[in-house]
Scaffold this motif. Structure first.
Motif, PDB file in Angstrom:
ATOM      1  N   THR A  34      -7.170   4.104  -1.793  1.00 36.61           N
ATOM      2  CA  THR A  34      -5.674   3.745  -0.787  1.00 36.61           C
ATOM      3  C   THR A  34      -4.070   3.693  -1.683  1.00 36.61           C
ATOM      4  OG1 THR A  34      -5.877   1.098  -0.565  1.00 36.61           O
ATOM      5  CG2 THR A  34      -6.469   2.313   0.723  1.00 36.61           C
ATOM      6  N   ARG A  41      -1.482   9.532  -1.862  1.00 39.64           N
ATOM      7  CA  ARG A  41      -2.641   9.373  -1.485  1.00 39.64           C
ATOM      8  C   ARG A  41      -3.292   9.221   0.075  1.00 39.64           C
ATOM      9  NH1 ARG A  41      -6.198   7.847  -5.414  1.00 39.64           N
ATOM     10  NH2 ARG A  41      -5.707   7.973  -7.219  1.00 39.64           N
ATOM     11  N   THR A  97       1.176  -1.032   0.064  1.00 38.72           N
ATOM     12  CA  THR A  97       0.169   0.059  -0.410  1.00 38.72           C
ATOM     13  C   THR A  97       1.036   1.042  -0.278  1.00 38.72           C
ATOM     14  OG1 THR A  97      -1.441  -1.214   1.845  1.00 38.72           O
ATOM     15  CG2 THR A  97      -2.674   1.177   1.156  1.00 38.72           C
ATOM     16  N   TRP A 122      -4.933   8.756   2.638  1.00 37.41           N
ATOM     17  CA  TRP A 122      -5.789   7.009   2.950  1.00 37.41           C
ATOM     18  C   TRP A 122      -4.954   5.506   3.001  1.00 37.41           C
ATOM     19  CZ3 TRP A 122      -9.291   7.086   6.451  1.00 37.41           C
ATOM     20  CH2 TRP A 122     -10.587   8.120   6.729  1.00 37.41           C
ATOM     21  N   GLY A 123      -4.022   5.837   1.521  1.00 36.89           N
ATOM     22  CA  GLY A 123      -2.971   4.267   1.574  1.00 36.89           C
ATOM     23  C   GLY A 123      -1.661   5.071   2.897  1.00 36.89           C
ATOM     24  N   ALA A 147       1.050   4.505  -2.341  1.00 34.07           N
ATOM     25  CA  ALA A 147      -0.243   5.478  -2.035  1.00 34.07           C
ATOM     26  C   ALA A 147       0.746   6.805  -2.353  1.00 34.07           C
ATOM     27  CB  ALA A 147      -0.599   5.519  -0.670  1.00 34.07           C
ATOM     28  N   LEU A 155      -2.887   3.883   6.597  1.00 35.79           N
ATOM     29  CA  LEU A 155      -2.794   2.409   6.460  1.00 35.79           C
ATOM     30  C   LEU A 155      -1.701   1.928   6.596  1.00 35.79           C
ATOM     31  CD1 LEU A 155      -5.117   0.953   5.841  1.00 35.79           C
ATOM     32  CD2 LEU A 155      -4.795   0.233   3.686  1.00 35.79           C
TER      33      LEU A 155
END
Lengths: 148, 322
Positions: free
Chosen positions: B274, B220, B211, B222-223, B215, B226
């Motif tokens: 993500t 990104r 991820t 959210w990525g 990302a 995460l």
């Protein structure tokens, strides 16, 4: 009418059956049977370790002193191919690949690139925050014989 | 043998309305027109590369008949672009539906095959491309089309019932094959994870690092967030493998199909948010399957809500109810 069902059945069996080909004759990353592909993306697990990634970019310097980011559009390739064919080998010190890149970039150019410079950062997650560390730049100059 | 043929026909060739297939045609062609190949990027690829690197089989077959320096030139690509675009528009409105669909699908196949002939191959378009081609091989223009409109006066004059044109036993197989292919490819992806890494894929770090690697270049949020969550990484790793391995259950137990299609849509949306993976066409395929493969489930749900919602709200308003 039986005929449409027969032909449709042949197509169905063909499409499903053909999907066995890339599995039985696996081509890895260089698949050539699109849209019939092996679907083994991200199969490899990654062992426990730091959450990090390296981001690299290539800048080119022309004979007139212009600096330009080397993009996929400039090279005439796609992102993964740019990374695998040029970025990764050049980041390991492969000067032959750098010369090859310069040759590709200079096709049809009146103001040729005389140097390519690899810059980048290492991003990693440290505790709850995101940290960045600059990577040493690598510069490759065009072979003088290529300029003639 | 006859029993197997009957089973085969019952699964692949139930007699249904052709409207479902027509809706698929409209949705699929609209989607492909929206995500239409970029003319400039194909001209750039063809111009900057004196030759293909790893030509796709389709491209090799084409260049066997039409040389590269005839078709894969700025003029050749532009001509192909406009032919494909016009075919897409006529396919959308259902004019000469099947030939239009075939030319549109083939044109898109050539463009994608061309893009993937320079040492870079990806998966997002593959199943949708096959589905688009199957629409050309099925009666996709029998309803909701100019062809259908033009056919009606002729049928009336011939004394035929126009209702007869609205059903077919070859109207469902494109959707069914999309379902089967999704199940096969999801299973293949899941199985490869288990075969290559065993339970290691669910160690949390695998999801986190993959991820993060995808990302970061695109910032990104959210990525990146995460990637820092180990527990989520473990749970998502397990969900991913289980979802991919067991999607085929939707074939065997049709009642579970809406659950799997819905989760597939969420799965691909999450992958995009993500990691930037653009499996939009898979989202479209799963959405079509969700609403059009067994439309009864959605109607049943709406009917149950229509029946029960007034009853529930009456119960809440009744005096003495807690």
């Amino acid at each position: 009418m039986r005929q449409p069902k027969v032909w449709s059945s042949i197509v169905i069996l063909l499409v499903i059956g053909l999907h066995a080909v890339p599995v039985l004759s696996y081509q890895g990353n260089r698949q050539t049977r699109w849209p019939i592909l092996a679907w083994a993306m991200y199969a490899r697990p990654i062992p426990p370790g730091p959450i990090e990634m390296r981001r690299r970019r290539i800048f080119g310097l022309t004979s007139s002193g212009q600096e330009e980011l080397v993009t996929t559009r400039l090279v005439g390739t796609n992102r993964a191919a740019l990374r695998n064919t040029y970025l990764n080998p050049m980041s390991l010190g492969d000067s032959t690949t750098a010369q090859q890149l310069l040759r590709v970039l200079n096709r049809g150019r009146s103001d040729p690139f005389v140097e390519v410079r690899l810059e980048g950062e290492r991003h990693f997650i440290s505790g709850d925050s995101l940290a960045t560390e600059k990577l040493p730049a690598l510069t490759y100059k065009l072979n003088p014989s290529e300029l003639r | 043998m006859t029993r197997w043929i009957d089973r085969w026909n019952r699964y692949w060739f139930p007699t249904t309305t052709t409207r479902t297939l027509a809706l698929c045609r409209i949705i699929a062609v609209s989607a492909q027109l929206y995500w239409f190949p970029s003319l400039l990027s194909h001209i750039n690829l063809a111009s900057k590369n004196p030759d293909f690197v790893d030509p796709q089989v389709l491209i090799r077959a084409i260049t066997f008949i039409i040389p590269r320096d005839v078709l894969f030139t700025p003029q050749g690509i532009t001509t192909l672009y406009w032919i494909t675009l016009v075919a897409g528009l006529t396919a959308l409105v259902g004019l000469f539906s099947r030939p239009s669909l075939f030319i549109f699908a083939l044109g898109n196949w050539i463009f994608v095959g061309h893009r993937y002939s320079y040492a870079d191959v990806h998966h997002p378009e593959a199943l949708f491309a096959i589905f688009l081609m199957t629409l050309a091989l099925a009666p996709s223009g029998r309803s909701l089309s100019i062809d259908a409109l033009l056919r009606r006066p002729r049928a009336r004059n011939a004394g035929a019932s126009t209702d007869r044109l609205e059903t077919s036993d070859t109207a469902m197989w494109p959707l069914k094959i999309a379902h089967v292919l999704l199940a096969m490819t999801y299973f293949s992806t899941g199985a490869s994870k288990v075969i290559v890494g065993g339970l290691g894929w669910m160690n949390g770090y695998t999801v986190q690092i993959y991820t993060f690697a995808n990302a970061m270049p695109e910032n990104r949020t959210w990525g990146i967030w995460l990637a820092g969550q180990h527990t989520f990484g473990v749970l998502l790793g397990a969900f991913t493998v289980l979802f991919e391995l067991f999607f085929f259950v939707s074939l065997v137990l049709p009642r579970t199909a809406p659950f799997f299609f819905f989760n597939a849509i969420l799965f691909h949306i999450a992958l995009y948010v993500t990691m930037g993976h653009q499996f939009f066409l898979h989202i479209i395929l799963n959405a079509m399957l969700l609403f059009l493969l067994h439309p009864g489930w959605f109607r049943g749900l709406v009917n149950r809500l229509n029946v029960n919602l007034p009853r529930w709200s009456r119960q809440e308003q009744a005096p003495g109810s807690s």
